[in-house]
Motif scaffolding. Structure first.
Motif, PDB file in Angstrom:
ATOM      1  N   HIS A   1      46.079  -1.604   3.441  1.00 42.74           N
ATOM      2  CA  HIS A   1      47.479  -1.305   3.631  1.00 42.74           C
ATOM      3  C   HIS A   1      47.887  -1.689   5.040  1.00 42.74           C
ATOM      4  N   TRP A   2      49.194  -1.873   5.237  1.00 42.87           N
ATOM      5  CA  TRP A   2      49.702  -2.112   6.570  1.00 42.87           C
ATOM      6  C   TRP A   2      51.057  -1.447   6.724  1.00 42.87           C
ATOM      7  N   VAL A   3      51.404  -1.156   7.976  1.00 44.32           N
ATOM      8  CA  VAL A   3      52.639  -0.463   8.297  1.00 44.32           C
ATOM      9  C   VAL A   3      53.613  -1.456   8.904  1.00 44.32           C
ATOM     10  N   ALA A   4      54.834  -1.464   8.398  1.00 46.55           N
ATOM     11  CA  ALA A   4      55.916  -2.266   8.970  1.00 46.55           C
ATOM     12  C   ALA A   4      56.875  -1.306   9.660  1.00 46.55           C
ATOM     13  N   ASP A   5      57.245  -1.622  10.881  1.00 51.67           N
ATOM     14  CA  ASP A   5      58.156  -0.769  11.640  1.00 51.67           C
ATOM     15  C   ASP A   5      59.088  -1.676  12.430  1.00 51.67           C
ATOM     16  N   GLU A   6      60.229  -1.970  11.838  1.00 53.09           N
ATOM     17  CA  GLU A   6      61.215  -2.862  12.452  1.00 53.09           C
ATOM     18  C   GLU A   6      62.311  -1.993  13.048  1.00 53.09           C
ATOM     19  N   ASN A   7      62.386  -1.934  14.378  1.00 54.79           N
ATOM     20  CA  ASN A   7      63.280  -0.998  15.058  1.00 54.79           C
ATOM     21  C   ASN A   7      64.600  -1.591  15.517  1.00 54.79           C
ATOM     22  N   ALA A   8      64.715  -2.892  15.576  1.00 57.64           N
ATOM     23  CA  ALA A   8      65.953  -3.500  16.042  1.00 57.64           C
ATOM     24  C   ALA A   8      67.063  -3.256  15.023  1.00 57.64           C
ATOM     25  N   ASP A   9      68.304  -3.477  15.430  1.00 61.21           N
ATOM     26  CA  ASP A   9      69.440  -3.415  14.508  1.00 61.21           C
ATOM     27  C   ASP A   9      69.763  -4.838  14.093  1.00 61.21           C
ATOM     28  N   GLY A  10      70.031  -5.043  12.794  1.00 62.04           N
ATOM     29  CA  GLY A  10      70.414  -6.380  12.375  1.00 62.04           C
ATOM     30  C   GLY A  10      70.428  -6.520  10.874  1.00 62.04           C
ATOM     31  N   THR A  11      70.886  -7.682  10.434  1.00 61.04           N
ATOM     32  CA  THR A  11      70.886  -8.029   9.019  1.00 61.04           C
ATOM     33  C   THR A  11      70.195  -9.365   8.850  1.00 61.04           C
ATOM     34  N   ASP A  12      69.633  -9.576   7.675  1.00 59.98           N
ATOM     35  CA  ASP A  12      68.913 -10.813   7.348  1.00 59.98           C
ATOM     36  C   ASP A  12      67.895 -11.170   8.434  1.00 59.98           C
ATOM     37  N   VAL A  13      67.005 -10.219   8.696  1.00 54.77           N
ATOM     38  CA  VAL A  13      66.018 -10.345   9.773  1.00 54.77           C
ATOM     39  C   VAL A  13      64.720 -10.921   9.216  1.00 54.77           C
ATOM     40  N   THR A  45      47.670  -6.345  -6.308  1.00 57.56           N
ATOM     41  CA  THR A  45      48.890  -5.575  -6.483  1.00 57.56           C
ATOM     42  C   THR A  45      49.426  -5.104  -5.130  1.00 57.56           C
ATOM     43  N   TYR A  46      50.677  -4.638  -5.163  1.00 55.93           N
ATOM     44  CA  TYR A  46      51.274  -4.024  -3.974  1.00 55.93           C
ATOM     45  C   TYR A  46      52.199  -2.895  -4.405  1.00 55.93           C
ATOM     46  N   ALA A  47      52.423  -1.968  -3.493  1.00 55.39           N
ATOM     47  CA  ALA A  47      53.400  -0.893  -3.663  1.00 55.39           C
ATOM     48  C   ALA A  47      53.876  -0.504  -2.269  1.00 55.39           C
ATOM     49  N   VAL A  48      55.069   0.073  -2.199  1.00 57.29           N
ATOM     50  CA  VAL A  48      55.644   0.485  -0.918  1.00 57.29           C
ATOM     51  C   VAL A  48      55.665   2.010  -0.863  1.00 57.29           C
ATOM     52  N   THR A  49      55.186   2.563   0.251  1.00 55.01           N
ATOM     53  CA  THR A  49      55.230   4.010   0.482  1.00 55.01           C
ATOM     54  C   THR A  49      55.874   4.267   1.844  1.00 55.01           C
ATOM     55  N   ASN A  50      56.151   5.518   2.126  1.00 59.11           N
ATOM     56  CA  ASN A  50      56.664   5.945   3.435  1.00 59.11           C
ATOM     57  C   ASN A  50      57.913   5.192   3.879  1.00 59.11           C
ATOM     58  N   TYR A  51      58.796   4.883   2.944  1.00 59.60           N
ATOM     59  CA  TYR A  51      60.026   4.154   3.242  1.00 59.60           C
ATOM     60  C   TYR A  51      60.964   5.026   4.077  1.00 59.60           C
ATOM     61  N   SER A 135      61.222   1.231   8.248  1.00 58.65           N
ATOM     62  CA  SER A 135      59.767   1.322   8.348  1.00 58.65           C
ATOM     63  C   SER A 135      59.245   1.642   6.954  1.00 58.65           C
ATOM     64  N   PHE A 136      58.046   1.139   6.669  1.00 51.90           N
ATOM     65  CA  PHE A 136      57.427   1.352   5.371  1.00 51.90           C
ATOM     66  C   PHE A 136      55.968   0.959   5.468  1.00 51.90           C
ATOM     67  N   THR A 137      55.211   1.397   4.492  1.00 49.57           N
ATOM     68  CA  THR A 137      53.808   1.014   4.395  1.00 49.57           C
ATOM     69  C   THR A 137      53.624   0.232   3.114  1.00 49.57           C
ATOM     70  N   VAL A 138      52.935  -0.884   3.200  1.00 48.73           N
ATOM     71  CA  VAL A 138      52.596  -1.670   2.013  1.00 48.73           C
ATOM     72  C   VAL A 138      51.142  -1.368   1.672  1.00 48.73           C
ATOM     73  N   VAL A 139      50.931  -0.906   0.449  1.00 48.51           N
ATOM     74  CA  VAL A 139      49.578  -0.650  -0.044  1.00 48.51           C
ATOM     75  C   VAL A 139      49.252  -1.781  -1.004  1.00 48.51           C
ATOM     76  N   SER A 140      48.308  -2.606  -0.623  1.00 49.64           N
ATOM     77  CA  SER A 140      47.920  -3.736  -1.458  1.00 49.64           C
ATOM     78  C   SER A 140      46.494  -3.519  -1.936  1.00 49.64           C
ATOM     79  N   LYS A 141      46.261  -3.804  -3.216  1.00 50.95           N
ATOM     80  CA  LYS A 141      44.928  -3.635  -3.789  1.00 50.95           C
ATOM     81  C   LYS A 141      44.443  -4.960  -4.352  1.00 50.95           C
ATOM     82  N   PHE A 142      43.204  -5.278  -4.030  1.00 54.51           N
ATOM     83  CA  PHE A 142      42.532  -6.443  -4.585  1.00 54.51           C
ATOM     84  C   PHE A 142      41.533  -5.922  -5.613  1.00 54.51           C
TER      85      PHE A 142
END
Length: 152
Positions: A1-13, A45-51, A135-142
């Protein structure tokens, strides 16, 4: 899994995340890494948690999302597939169910061959986030079957 944390303000980033998937990070695989005879990848597979989309609290869509898999040091992907339907993107707020990437049998074999040879590969996710911050976490399984002969 990995954590995405995009803090800037914007659209189509633009968004890019690069992870190394290492079979030998599993202690059982590590014991027999040099004796692997066969690797079979059945699905990924993938799923999103902690949105979390505070403070705007809007649904964030991951548009034109692509999952690419590369051998270490390679510049061109071995396999590259879209996340979800290209026309609608992936709604990260509701993408909580485990979802299979659409990788065909020949491509799964290519990934298995890379794992067998290198014991690892690079997983690159890229696309466009409709709005940030988010911010969100992607849980990917192989799903991988490994055959080794520990007596060799």
């Amino acid at each position: 899994h990995w954590v995405a944390d995009e803090n800037a303000d914007g659209t189509d980033v633009p968004y890019v995340d690069i992870q190394t998937v290492d079979l030998s990070s599993d202690p059982e695989v590590a014991k027999y890494a040099d004796k692997i005879k066969q690797v079979k990848v059945t699905k990924i597979t993938y799923a999103v948690t902690n949105y979390n989309s505070e403070p705007h609290n809007s649904a964030v869509i991951f548009n034109n999302g692509v999952a690419s898999f590369l051998a270490l040091g390679a510049t061109a992907p071995t396999v590259s597939v879209p996340y979800g339907a290209a026309a609608t993107g992936v709604n990260l707020q509701t993408a909580t169910a485990e979802t299979e990437l659409q990788i065909d049998a020949a491509e799964l074999k290519e990934l298995a061959d890379t794992f067998k040879a290198d014991k690892q590969l690079v997983y690159k996710s890229e696309g466009t986030l409709s709005v940030v911050p988010v911010s969100f976490t992607v849980v990917s399984k192989f799903y991988v079957t490994i055959t080794a002969n520990p007596l060799d």
